[in-house]
Design a protein around this motif. Structure first.
Motif, PDB file in Angstrom:
ATOM      1  N   ALA A 678      79.807  63.876  18.326  1.00  0.00           N
ATOM      2  CA  ALA A 678      79.638  62.605  17.614  1.00  0.00           C
ATOM      3  C   ALA A 678      80.277  62.663  16.223  1.00  0.00           C
ATOM      4  N   THR A 679      81.043  61.612  15.902  1.00  0.00           N
ATOM      5  CA  THR A 679      81.653  61.447  14.585  1.00  0.00           C
ATOM      6  C   THR A 679      81.475  59.983  14.184  1.00  0.00           C
ATOM      7  N   SER A 680      81.037  59.717  12.928  1.00  0.00           N
ATOM      8  CA  SER A 680      80.665  58.360  12.516  1.00  0.00           C
ATOM      9  C   SER A 680      81.423  57.940  11.266  1.00  0.00           C
ATOM     10  N   ILE A 681      81.643  56.649  11.134  1.00  0.00           N
ATOM     11  CA  ILE A 681      82.147  56.034   9.908  1.00  0.00           C
ATOM     12  C   ILE A 681      81.378  54.733   9.706  1.00  0.00           C
ATOM     13  N   THR A 682      81.304  54.294   8.448  1.00  0.00           N
ATOM     14  CA  THR A 682      80.656  53.027   8.103  1.00  0.00           C
ATOM     15  C   THR A 682      81.695  52.126   7.449  1.00  0.00           C
ATOM     16  N   VAL A 683      81.839  50.911   7.937  1.00  0.00           N
ATOM     17  CA  VAL A 683      82.851  49.977   7.428  1.00  0.00           C
ATOM     18  C   VAL A 683      82.172  48.649   7.106  1.00  0.00           C
ATOM     19  N   THR A 684      82.808  47.909   6.205  1.00  0.00           N
ATOM     20  CA  THR A 684      82.338  46.573   5.833  1.00  0.00           C
ATOM     21  C   THR A 684      83.426  45.576   6.189  1.00  0.00           C
ATOM     22  N   LEU A 685      83.118  44.570   6.986  1.00  0.00           N
ATOM     23  CA  LEU A 685      84.092  43.585   7.443  1.00  0.00           C
ATOM     24  C   LEU A 685      84.295  42.514   6.375  1.00  0.00           C
ATOM     25  N   ASN A 686      85.548  42.090   6.161  1.00  0.00           N
ATOM     26  CA  ASN A 686      85.899  41.048   5.204  1.00  0.00           C
ATOM     27  C   ASN A 686      86.147  39.736   5.939  1.00  0.00           C
ATOM     28  N   SER A 687      86.027  38.596   5.155  1.00  0.00           N
ATOM     29  CA  SER A 687      86.313  37.293   5.756  1.00  0.00           C
ATOM     30  C   SER A 687      87.813  37.131   5.934  1.00  0.00           C
ATOM     31  N   LEU A 688      88.235  36.106   6.725  1.00  0.00           N
ATOM     32  CA  LEU A 688      89.654  35.882   6.980  1.00  0.00           C
ATOM     33  C   LEU A 688      90.391  35.466   5.713  1.00  0.00           C
ATOM     34  N   THR A 689      89.733  34.627   4.777  1.00  0.00           N
ATOM     35  CA  THR A 689      90.363  34.227   3.513  1.00  0.00           C
ATOM     36  C   THR A 689      90.634  35.436   2.642  1.00  0.00           C
ATOM     37  N   ASP A 690      89.669  36.301   2.558  1.00  0.00           N
ATOM     38  CA  ASP A 690      89.860  37.526   1.775  1.00  0.00           C
ATOM     39  C   ASP A 690      91.018  38.332   2.332  1.00  0.00           C
ATOM     40  N   ASN A 691      91.132  38.364   3.636  1.00  0.00           N
ATOM     41  CA  ASN A 691      92.224  39.121   4.241  1.00  0.00           C
ATOM     42  C   ASN A 691      93.574  38.501   3.905  1.00  0.00           C
ATOM     43  N   LEU A 692      93.628  37.104   3.905  1.00  0.00           N
ATOM     44  CA  LEU A 692      94.887  36.433   3.581  1.00  0.00           C
ATOM     45  C   LEU A 692      95.280  36.703   2.141  1.00  0.00           C
ATOM     46  N   ILE A 693      94.302  36.573   1.216  1.00  0.00           N
ATOM     47  CA  ILE A 693      94.588  36.834  -0.199  1.00  0.00           C
ATOM     48  C   ILE A 693      95.039  38.274  -0.386  1.00  0.00           C
ATOM     49  N   LYS A 694      94.371  39.119   0.294  1.00  0.00           N
ATOM     50  CA  LYS A 694      94.716  40.528   0.177  1.00  0.00           C
ATOM     51  C   LYS A 694      96.122  40.772   0.716  1.00  0.00           C
ATOM     52  N   ALA A 695      96.489  40.091   1.822  1.00  0.00           N
ATOM     53  CA  ALA A 695      97.826  40.273   2.394  1.00  0.00           C
ATOM     54  C   ALA A 695      98.897  39.739   1.445  1.00  0.00           C
ATOM     55  N   VAL A 696      98.653  38.526   0.839  1.00  0.00           N
ATOM     56  CA  VAL A 696      99.627  37.956  -0.098  1.00  0.00           C
ATOM     57  C   VAL A 696      99.777  38.857  -1.311  1.00  0.00           C
ATOM     58  N   GLY A 697      98.656  39.307  -1.848  1.00  0.00           N
ATOM     59  CA  GLY A 697      98.718  40.189  -3.012  1.00  0.00           C
ATOM     60  C   GLY A 697      99.482  41.465  -2.713  1.00  0.00           C
ATOM     61  N   ILE A 698      99.229  42.008  -1.553  1.00  0.00           N
ATOM     62  CA  ILE A 698      99.944  43.233  -1.189  1.00  0.00           C
ATOM     63  C   ILE A 698     101.432  42.978  -1.057  1.00  0.00           C
ATOM     64  N   THR A 699     101.801  41.776  -0.483  1.00  0.00           N
ATOM     65  CA  THR A 699     103.226  41.450  -0.314  1.00  0.00           C
ATOM     66  C   THR A 699     103.916  41.296  -1.666  1.00  0.00           C
ATOM     67  N   ILE A 700     103.266  40.539  -2.598  1.00  0.00           N
ATOM     68  CA  ILE A 700     103.858  40.334  -3.932  1.00  0.00           C
ATOM     69  C   ILE A 700     104.001  41.660  -4.649  1.00  0.00           C
ATOM     70  N   ALA A 701     102.962  42.460  -4.586  1.00  0.00           N
ATOM     71  CA  ALA A 701     103.029  43.755  -5.261  1.00  0.00           C
ATOM     72  C   ALA A 701     104.141  44.611  -4.682  1.00  0.00           C
ATOM     73  N   THR A 702     104.316  44.538  -3.372  1.00  0.00           N
ATOM     74  CA  THR A 702     105.367  45.329  -2.741  1.00  0.00           C
ATOM     75  C   THR A 702     106.741  44.870  -3.192  1.00  0.00           C
ATOM     76  N   ILE A 703     106.955  43.517  -3.254  1.00  0.00           N
ATOM     77  CA  ILE A 703     108.249  42.984  -3.698  1.00  0.00           C
ATOM     78  C   ILE A 703     108.525  43.375  -5.146  1.00  0.00           C
ATOM     79  N   PHE A 704     107.495  43.255  -6.024  1.00  0.00           N
ATOM     80  CA  PHE A 704     107.663  43.615  -7.428  1.00  0.00           C
ATOM     81  C   PHE A 704     108.054  45.090  -7.567  1.00  0.00           C
ATOM     82  N   VAL A 705     107.384  45.916  -6.820  1.00  0.00           N
ATOM     83  CA  VAL A 705     107.704  47.349  -6.894  1.00  0.00           C
ATOM     84  C   VAL A 705     109.122  47.609  -6.421  1.00  0.00           C
ATOM     85  N   LEU A 706     109.551  46.914  -5.345  1.00  0.00           N
ATOM     86  CA  LEU A 706     110.917  47.100  -4.858  1.00  0.00           C
ATOM     87  C   LEU A 706     111.939  46.632  -5.880  1.00  0.00           C
TER      88      LEU A 706
END
Length: 877
Positions: A678-706
Motif C-alpha cells: 500500500a502507498t497513499s497520497i492526499t490531493v485537493t481537487l480544484n474547480s474548473l475556473t481555477d484550473n483555467l486561470i491557472k492554465a492562462v497564468g502558466i501560459t503567460i508566464a511561459t511566453i514571458f520567460v521564452l
C-alpha cells in the motif's frame, strides 16, 4: 477256660451296649495335635487315634478356622486306609495377618456319618505394647488381580481415623471393625506397585504409622534359544516377560540345566558343557515368590555357532582405489569353518556393506574406493554353512587412500547479454582426489584453432565473448598435483537460438523447492538439464541433470530464498548443443510485499476525474506474483470507494466524477497472498475556473520567460547576428580601364555633406546617377558596368515594363573613414555644385556637366542607381 470266654463276651456285650447308648461318640479321632506358624502360614499336624486302625471305611478329617470367633475357612482332609497310623498335616494362609486377630482351629474326624468331638486349637496374637498404630502384614508380596486384607491394631486409648493404600494399584476398598482395637481394609489389587512397594497407612487421632506391600507378577519369561560360541559352553537367551515389580522384594532367579545363573542375567545365561553333534534339551527355570516358569529349547548347537568378532583388524597396504584388510580370530576352531564376513565401509557422507566368503578367512581386498578419501571400516562374521547369526561388529580401523587426478567436471553455460558464461561445479572432496590448483578452459568455433584460458581455484566460471552467429565447442579440465581431469565438453549454440520462441509460464514452489514436470522430448537423447537463477540481480546459476527416462524432478537448494522470483529453464541434452524446451518463473514461497511498493505516485486532474499513475514495479521489488492493482479513495470521514484492474502491466487508474474536496488515494497490488504494498497520497481537487486561470497564468508566464530568454540570447550574440543579417559592404577597387569606361558616361555622383556628421554616419554611401550613351532601346541587361543607358523620358515606362537588376557587387571595401580626408570631405576638389567636366587631379576627379543635360530636382527619380559605390582615390604614380 470257659469262665474266661464268658468274661470276654460279657465285656463285649457291655461295650456294645454302651456304644448303642451313645451312638454320636466316635472314638477314632485326632491326637497329639500341634500348631505352628511361619511367614503368615499356619501348619497343623496330628496323629490318628489307635482305634482308627480297626476302621475299614474311609476316614475324613474336618477342619474349620475362625478369625475373631467368626467362621472364615472350612476344609476336609481325606485319609486313605494305607495312610492310617501316620502323621497328617494341613497348612493354611489366612487372608488376615496372624497379628491382627485371634484364630481358632477346630479339628474332628468323620466316618460313615459318625464324627468325633471337635478339638480346638487357638492362636492368639502377641501384644508388643506399641505407642503407634501397627499395620499388618508387613512387607508381604501380593499378586496383581488378587484380594488383600490389611489390618490396623490401635494402641490403648487412641481412636482410629483412616486406613488406606497409597498409589493407584488398588480399588474397591472395604473397611471393617474386627475388634475393639482392630480395623481391617480389604482391597482389589489391579496394578503393580512401584519397585519400592505401596504404603498402607493407618492414622489415629494421635499418631499414624504404616507398612509396605509389594504388588507384582510371577515370572513371564519366554522364547528360550540356546547356542554356542566357543564349542566349550552353551549360552542361552530368552525374552524377559513383563516387569514383575518385585525386583527389590522378590527378584526372579534363573537356573540353566540346574545351575544358578548370575543374578543380573538380563535374558542371557551360559553354562560350561561340551558341545557335541546332535540335538538335546536345554532347560531354564525362572522363579520368584509368586510363581515359577520352566522354559525348554531343543537344538543341535553345532548348527548354532555364534562367532566372536574378528580381532586385530588392520590395513596392510593402501593404493588410490584399493586396500588390503587383515584380522585374527579369538577361537582357533574357527580356522576349520567356512566363514562369511560383512564389512561396513563408511565415510563422512555415506556407508556401504560388502561381503566376503572363505575357509579360515583372515584377509580381504577392498577395491573401487575413492582416491584421497578417508574411510572407516568395521566387520562382522558368521558361519557360511548352517548360518546362525552375525557376530558383533569388530573395532573400527581408519585409513586414507592415495590421491589421483580429478573426476570430469559438470559443465554448463549461460547467456548473458553479449557474453556467454561457462560455469562448472566445483568438485567435491570425493571428486577432486586432491587439492584443486586451477581449471583450464579451451574454446573454438567448429573446425578452427582453439583458444584457452586458466582460471584459478576456487573461481568456478569464465565469461567469454563469442561470435553469436557461430557454434563453439568449450572444454574444461581441472588440475591437481596428480594431473588433469578428463575434459568436459559442451557445445554453445548460436546466441539466443530458440529462446525468443519459448515463453515463460508461472510455477509455484512447495516445501522449500520446486516440483517440475514436462513433456518428453525426442531430441533429448542424453537426458535433460534444468537450471535456475534469480530473475533479476546478480545470478549464480545452478543446474541439475535428469536422465532421459524421467520428465519430472524436485529441485531443492540451500540458496533458495522466500520472496525471490526464480527463472527455471528446461533444456534437452543432445549430441550437439543443448536445446531450450521450456521456461518457468516462480517463487519458492510468495511473501507479502511491504508497504510503500509504489515509490512515486503521480496524479492528474481532468475535469472532475483524477488519474493516479505510478512507475512500473521492478521485479526485484516483487516478492509475489502481481495479478493487478486496486485504487482506494475516500473523502474525509466518508465511505471508501475503489476501482481495480486485472492487468499487472497497467500503471494508472482513474477515479471519476469526484467532488471538489480533499481525497486520499491508496494503491495496492493484488497478489496470491493478498493485497499488499500500500502507498497513499492526499490531493485537493480544484474547480474548473481555477484550473483555467491557472492554465492562462502558466501560459503567460511561459511566453514571458521564452521572450526574456530570446532577448538575452540576442543581446549576448548581437555582433554575430548583425554579421549574418547585415554584413559590411566591401570597398570597390577602381582600375584605369574602369575609370576610362566611366568617363565615357555622363555620371553625376550625389554626395551628402559629411562635414557635420560623425565617423559612423559616414557609412551612408552616396549614390551614383548616370546616363548611358548607348543607343536607345538597348536593354539594361545588355549594357556594361551595370548602368541604365536609356533616355530619361523612357525611364518610367521601362521601370514599369521590367525592373532593372543590378549586377553583383565586388567584395566590400575597407572602412570609409580610412579613405576620407581629415576634414570629413571625400575630395577637396570635388564640388557638389560644380558643372565642370570631370578632370583628372592629383587627388581624384571632378564632375563635368554635359551639354544638353537637364537639371534634375532632388525629388526626381534617377534613371539608374548604383548603390553603395564609393570611388576611392587613385594612387599617385
Amino acid at each position: 477256660m470257659i469262665a474266661w470266654l464268658l468274661l470276654v463276651s460279657l465285656f463285649c456285650s457291655s461295650a456294645q451296649d454302651g456304644y448303642l447308648k451313645d451312638p454320636g461318640v466316635f472314638p477314632c479321632g485326632p491326637q497329639n495335635i500341634t500348631v505352628s506358624t511361619s511367614d503368615q502360614v499356619i501348619l497343623l499336624t496330628w496323629e490318628d487315634d489307635p482305634s482308627c486302625m480297626s476302621l475299614r471305611d474311609a476316614l475324613t478329617y474336618e477342619l474349620e478356622a475362625l478369625i475373631a470367633d467368626e467362621p472364615t475357612h472350612y476344609e476336609e482332609v481325606a485319609v486313605r486306609s494305607d495312610e492310617m497310623g501316620s502323621r497328617h498335616s494341613w497348612s493354611w494362609s489366612p487372608h488376615l495377618a496372624l497379628e491382627c486377630a485371634p484364630i481358632t482351629l477346630k479339628l474332628r474326624s468323620r466316618s460313615q456319618g459318625r464324627t468325633s468331638p471337635w478339638q480346638l486349637e487357638r492362636i492368639v496374637p502377641g501384644n508388643d505394647h506399641s505407642f503407634l498404630p501397627e499395620v499388618y502384614p508387613r512387607d508381604k508380596v501380593f499378586q496383581v488381580g488378587s484380594k488383600a486384607t490389611f489390618c490396623c491394631v490401635l494402641p490403648t486409648g487412641q481412636v482410629w481415623k483412616t486406613l488406606n493404600v497409597s498409589g493407584d494399584s488398588s480399588t474397591n476398598w472395604v473397611i471393617r471393625k474386627i475388634g475393639n482395637h482392630t480395623y481391617s481394609l480389604t482391597v482389589d489389587l489391579i496394578k503393580g506397585s512401584v519397585e519400592s512397594g505401596a504404603n498402607v497407612i493407618c492414622e489415629t487421632d494421635q499418631e499414624h504409622n504404616g507398612a509396605c506391600a509389594y504388588i507384582g507378577y510371577p515370572p513371564a519369561d519366554h522364547d528360550l534359544t540356546c547356542e554356542t560360541r566357543d564349542f566349550q559352553s552353551v549360552e542361552c537367551l530368552w525374552t524377559v516377560g513383563r516387569n514383575t515389580h518385585l525386583a527389590l522384594k522378590s527378584p526372579t532367579t534363573y537356573q540353566l540345566l540346574g545351575s544358578t545363573c548370575a543374578e543380573e542375567s538380563d535374558g542371557r545365561c551360559s553354562h560350561k558343557v561340551r558341545v557335541d553333534i546332535g540335538e538335546r534339551n536345554w532347560t531354564l527355570t525362572a522363579r520368584n515368590q509368586l510363581g515359577t516358569v520352566n522354559l525348554t529349547d531343543r537344538a543341535d548347537l553345532m548348527r548354532r555357532v555364534h562367532m566372536f568378532a574378528p580381532q586385530e583388524v588392520k590395513v596392510s597396504s593402501v593404493n588410490a582405489s584399493s586396500v588390503r584388510l587383515d584380522w585374527n580370530w579369538a577361537i582357533q576352531m574357527y580356522d576349520d569353518l567356512s566363514i562369511r564376513c560383512q564389512l561396513k565401509i563408511s565415510d563422512s557422507q555415506t556407508s556401504a556393506v560388502r561381503d566376503c566368503v572363505g575357509v579360515a578367512l583372515r584377509f580381504t581386498v577392498l577395491d573401487n574406493l575413492i582416491p584421497n578419501w578417508r574411510y572407516n571400516v568395521t566387520m562382522r562374521c558368521g558361519t557360511a554353512q548352517h548360518f546362525w547369526k552375525w557376530s558383533e561388529w569388530s573395532s573400527s580401523v581408519e585409513f586414507l587412500t592415495m590421491g589421483d587426478v580429478p573426476d570430469a567436471l559438470d559443465v554448463w553455460m549461460q547467456g548473458n547479454d553479449s557474453q556467454t558464461i561457462i560455469a562448472w561445479k566445483v568438485p567435491l572432496a570425493n571428486q577432486s582426489h586432491g587439492d584443486i590448483i586451477d581449471y583450464e578452459v579451451t574454446w573454438k568455433p567448429t573446425s578452427e584453432r582453439r583458444k584457452k584460458s586458466r582460471v584459478l581455484h576456487p573461481k568456478r566460471s569464465l565469461a567469454l565473448s563469442l561470435d553469436a552467429t557461430r557454434e563453439h565447442v568449450v572444454s574444461v579440465t581441472a588440475r591437481n598435483k596428480y594431473g588433469n581431469s578428463s575434459p568436459s565438453t559442451i557445445t554453445i549454440p548460436v546466441l539466443n537460438t530458440g529462446s525468443g520462441r519459448v515463453k515463460s509460464s508461472k510455477t509455484q514452489g512447495s516445501n522449500g523447492g520446486f516440483n517440475l514436470s514436462w513433456s518428453a522430448s525426442p531430441i533429448a537423447s542424453c537426458g535433460y538439464i534444468v537450471d535456475w537463477c534469480p530473475s533479476r540481480g546478480l545470478c549464480t546459476i545452478d543446474w541439475l541433470r535428469v536422465p532421459p527416462s524421467e520428465t519430472n524432478v524436485g529441485i531443492f537448494s540451500e540458496n533458495f530464498r522466500e520472496g525471490v522470483r526464480y527463472l527455471l529453464s528446461i533444456y534437452g541434452c543432445t549430441p550437439g548443443a543443448p536445446v531450450l524446451l521450456e521456461r518457468r518463473e516462480g517463487y519458492v514461497k510468495e511473501k507479502i510485499i511491504q508497504d510503500g511498493l509504489f515509490r512515486t505516485l503521480n496524479w492528474k486532474q481532468r475535469d472532475m476525474d483524477v488519474e493516479v499513475s505510478w512507475d512500473p514495479v521492478a521485479l526485484q521489488e516483487q516478492s509475489a506474483f502481481i495479478q493487478g492493482y486496486i485504487l482506494y479513495y475516500w473523502e474525509n470521514n466518508s465511505s471508501v470507494m475503489n476501482i481495480s484492474t486485472d492487468n499487472p502491466r497497467d500503471t494508472s487508474l482513474t477515479a471519476r466524477n469526484l467532488q471538489i474536496n480533499s481525497y486520499t488515494f491508496t494503491v495496492k497490488a493484488n497478489t496470491t497472498v493478498g493485497q499488499c504494498g500500500a502507498t497513499s497520497i492526499t490531493v485537493t481537487l480544484n474547480s474548473l475556473t481555477d484550473n483555467l486561470i491557472k492554465a492562462v497564468g502558466i501560459t503567460i508566464a511561459t511566453i514571458f520567460v521564452l521572450l526574456c530568454l530570446i532577448v538575452i540570447l540576442c543581446y549576448r550574440n548581437w555582433e554575430c547576428i548583425k554579421l549574418k543579417v547585415y554584413p559590411p559592404i566591401p570597398m570597390p577597387v577602381l582600375k584605369d580601364k574602369w575609370m576610362t569606361s566611366l568617363a565615357k558616361q555622363s555620371c553625376r555622383p550625389v554626395f551628402v555633406e559629411m562635414s557635420h556628421h560623425t565617423e559612423a554616419e559616414l557609412m551612408a554611401i552616396p549614390e551614383l546617377h548616370c546616363k548611358s550613351e548607348a543607343p536607345p532601346g538597348l536593354d539594361c541587361a545588355e549594357q556594361g558596368n551595370g548602368c541604365f543607358n536609356e533616355p530619361v523620358e523612357n525611364l518610367t515606362t521601362r521601370r514599369a515594363a521590367a525592373p532593372c537588376q543590378l549586377p553583383l557587387l565586388p567584395p566590400p571595401p575597407p572602412p570609409l573613414s580610412s579613405s576620407l580626408p581629415k576634414d570629413g570631405r571625400l575630395n577637396p576638389a570635388y564640388n557638389l555644385t560644380s558643372t565642370d567636366s570631370l578632370v583628372e587631379g592629383s587627388n581624384g576627379y571632378q564632375p563635368q556637366k554635359q551639354k544638353g543635360q537637364l537639371e534634375e530636382a532632388p525629388d526626381t527619380p534617377l534613371p539608374c542607381v548604383l548603390t553603395y559605390i564609393l570611388l576611392p582615390q587613385l594612387p599617385s604614380e
